[in-house]
Scaffold this motif. Structure first.
Motif, short mmCIF file in Angstrom:
data_model
loop_
_atom_site.label_atom_id
_atom_site.label_comp_id
_atom_site.label_asym_id
_atom_site.label_seq_id
_atom_site.Cartn_x
_atom_site.Cartn_y
_atom_site.Cartn_z
N LYS A 153 0.82 -1.20 0.00
CA LYS A 153 0.00 0.00 0.00
C LYS A 153 0.86 1.26 0.00
O LYS A 153 1.94 1.28 0.61
CB LYS A 153 -0.89 0.00 1.26
N HIS A 205 -11.76 -1.70 10.00
CA HIS A 205 -12.69 -2.78 9.63
C HIS A 205 -14.10 -2.24 9.45
O HIS A 205 -15.01 -3.01 9.15
CB HIS A 205 -12.67 -3.88 10.69
N ALA A 212 -13.46 4.89 4.88
CA ALA A 212 -13.41 4.19 3.60
C ALA A 212 -14.05 5.01 2.47
O ALA A 212 -13.47 5.16 1.39
CB ALA A 212 -14.12 2.84 3.73
N THR A 252 -1.64 5.40 3.37
CA THR A 252 -1.66 5.13 4.81
C THR A 252 -0.75 6.10 5.55
O THR A 252 0.22 6.61 4.98
CB THR A 252 -1.17 3.72 5.16
N ARG A 281 -10.17 -11.24 6.55
CA ARG A 281 -11.18 -10.41 5.92
C ARG A 281 -10.57 -9.19 5.25
O ARG A 281 -9.51 -8.72 5.63
CB ARG A 281 -12.21 -9.95 6.97
N VAL A 282 -11.26 -8.69 4.24
CA VAL A 282 -10.86 -7.45 3.60
C VAL A 282 -11.31 -6.31 4.50
O VAL A 282 -12.49 -6.21 4.84
CB VAL A 282 -11.52 -7.33 2.21
N PRO A 342 -12.28 -2.60 4.92
CA PRO A 342 -12.68 -1.52 4.01
C PRO A 342 -11.74 -0.31 4.05
O PRO A 342 -11.45 0.28 3.01
CB PRO A 342 -14.07 -1.14 4.51
N LEU A 376 -8.67 -0.29 4.51
CA LEU A 376 -7.37 -0.61 3.90
C LEU A 376 -7.52 -0.88 2.41
O LEU A 376 -6.65 -0.55 1.62
CB LEU A 376 -6.74 -1.84 4.58
N SER A 377 -8.66 -1.47 2.04
CA SER A 377 -8.82 -1.84 0.63
C SER A 377 -8.91 -0.60 -0.27
O SER A 377 -8.61 -0.68 -1.45
CB SER A 377 -10.05 -2.74 0.44
N ILE A 378 -9.29 0.55 0.30
CA ILE A 378 -9.38 1.77 -0.53
C ILE A 378 -8.04 2.48 -0.68
O ILE A 378 -7.92 3.44 -1.43
CB ILE A 378 -10.42 2.77 0.05
N ASP A 404 -4.47 3.20 -2.14
CA ASP A 404 -3.85 2.93 -3.45
C ASP A 404 -2.67 1.98 -3.31
O ASP A 404 -1.90 2.06 -2.35
CB ASP A 404 -3.37 4.25 -4.08
N GLU A 405 -2.54 1.11 -4.32
CA GLU A 405 -1.40 0.18 -4.35
C GLU A 405 -0.19 0.90 -4.93
O GLU A 405 -0.31 1.70 -5.85
CB GLU A 405 -1.72 -1.04 -5.23
#
Ligand code: ADP
Ligand code: MG
Length: 397
Positions: free
Chosen positions: A3, A152, A159, A169, A384-385, A387, A389-391, A393-394
């Protein structure tokens, strides 16, 4: 892979919207902050942004105002304390969206710090309402998530805003991702998981996720009782969840099929009542007296667990082995904490009570990573994914 963090993006002159966790414990009567660990934990990220000439706009929740303005849950005191810690002014606003807020943001200079009002004063926040997320996002050019404890939750400030802004982050989330990730993504073997706590229903997700990944799963605490009952042992007055007996049976079968060694207590420390530590004694699992309850793992079990832990290269721990709040039933938890501390393993402890128990045992500083997120670290350990963290950018490589 990985991330993006604040160090991967140019923040100079930008309006940087930062989600922090300023949900601090306070004195019920006076409202005074009783523990500022969470505010201090956000300082590295805030200071970095100040030093790099960003306009720092902070948002957080405090307490459970349930979507209404609550005078006792304003972030005013938090803002004052943050200002003291930073040694510079922090502009605290009385709202978190709207014209006045936009105007105040427009007047910010590089390096300024602003704290928005409690985002949970709006019911839209916890509903992850798109319109509210857009309003928040309009205040910034970049979103930084540095609130692992709420990662979470799919809320607007954790998110939702990520859909409208480049998202990275902060240092706290970065540390949690690295700390938890190292154990769960590429564990060095042998990998030993220790799962305990009160209820099987809270922790079954973690056990399921770790079957096939961990070499050994040690099960203790109240949840072990349900597993033992599922195997036909009479747990007498111990905490057993009858509705989870089938799940326990299935889990035992899954572990067997996957070749994961699942260790259950062979003996337990029992008492005549929850609040009768003076009656505590250790007995084999089939020798619990009528009316007595298992409140800790016993010495034979401890020995078995310590042996596994000593040979581990990776250890993940969630949930105490007994009613650790009482000394008489903290023996198992303390013994395992010591074994984890003395092992060469990379070790992670997560969960509110688990972290408290390990701190109480005096072994906390010998644990590789202590997670600050209760529910968030549990979700992470369940694979679990998250939310929040999933938003993010990589990083391109
Ligand atoms: P965490 O907060 O780390 O996720 P949990 O909340 O799941 O952990 O579990 C902690 C609680 O479990 C403690 O309050 C402890 O007293 C309780 N507990 C542990 N063992 C037992 C037991 N044998 N019987 C009843 N409660 C237990
Ligand atoms: Mg708990």
């Amino acid at each position: 892979m990985g991330k993006k963090t604040i160090e991967d993006i140019d923040v100079r002159g930008k309006r940087v919207l930062v989600r922090v966790d300023f949900n601090v414990p306070r004195n019920k009567e006076t409202g005074a902050i009783t523990d500022d660990v969470r505010i201090r934990a956000a300082l590295p990220t805030i200071q970095y942004l100040i030093d790099h000439d960003a306009k720092v706009i902070l948002m957080s929740h405090l307490g459970r105002p349930k979507g209404k303005v609550n005078e006792d849950m304003r972030l005013t005191e938090v803002g004052k304390h943050l200002s003291t810690l930073l040694g510079k002014p922090v502009t605290k606003l009385d709202d978190c969206v709207g014209e006045d807020v936009e105007k105040a943001v427009a007047e910010m200079k590089d390096g300024d710090v602003m704290l928005l009002e409690n985002v949970r004063f709006y019911p839209e926040e916890e509903k992850n309402d798109v319109h509210f997320a857009k309003q928040l996002a309009a205040l910034g050019d970049i979103f930084v998530n540095d609130a692992f404890g709420t990662a979470h939750r799919a809320h607007c400030s954790t998110a939702g805003v990520g859909a409208f802004l480049p998202s990275v982050t902060g240092y706290l989330v970065k540390k949690e991702l690295a700390g938890m990730g190292a154990a769960l993504m590429r564990p060095e073997k042998p990998f030993v998981a220790i799962i305990g706590g009160a209820k099987i229903s809270d922790k079954i997700g973690v056990v399921s996720y770790l079957i096939g990944k961990a070499d050994t799963i040690i099960i203790g605490g109240g949840m072990a009782n349900t597993f033992l009952a599922a195997q036909g042992h009479d747990m007498k007055a111990s905490l057993v969840e009858p509705e989870s007996l089938d799940v326990a049976k299935e889990t035992l079968e899954q572990a067997k099929a996957a070749g994961t060694d699942l260790i259950l207590p062979v003996d337990v420390t029992v008492a005549a009542a929850f609040d009768a530590p003076e009656t505590a004694k250790s007995v084999d699992i089939d020798a619990i007296d009528d009316g007595w309850m298992a409140l800790d793992i016993g010495p034979k079990t401890i020995e078995k667990c310590v042996e596994k832990i000593s040979g581990a290269k990776t250890i993940v721990w969630n949930g105490p082995m007994g009613v650790f709040e009482q000394e008489a039933f903290a023996v198992g938890t303390n013994a395992l904490a010591k074994a984890v501390a003395l092992s060469d393993a990379y070790s992670v402890v997560g969960g509110g009570d688990s972290v408290a128990a390990v701190k109480k045992s005096g072994m906390a500083d010998r644990i590789s990573h202590i997670s600050t997120g209760g529910g968030a670290s549990l979700a992470f350990m369940e694979g679990r994914v998250l939310p929040g963290l999933s938003i993010i950018d990589e990083r391109e490589e």
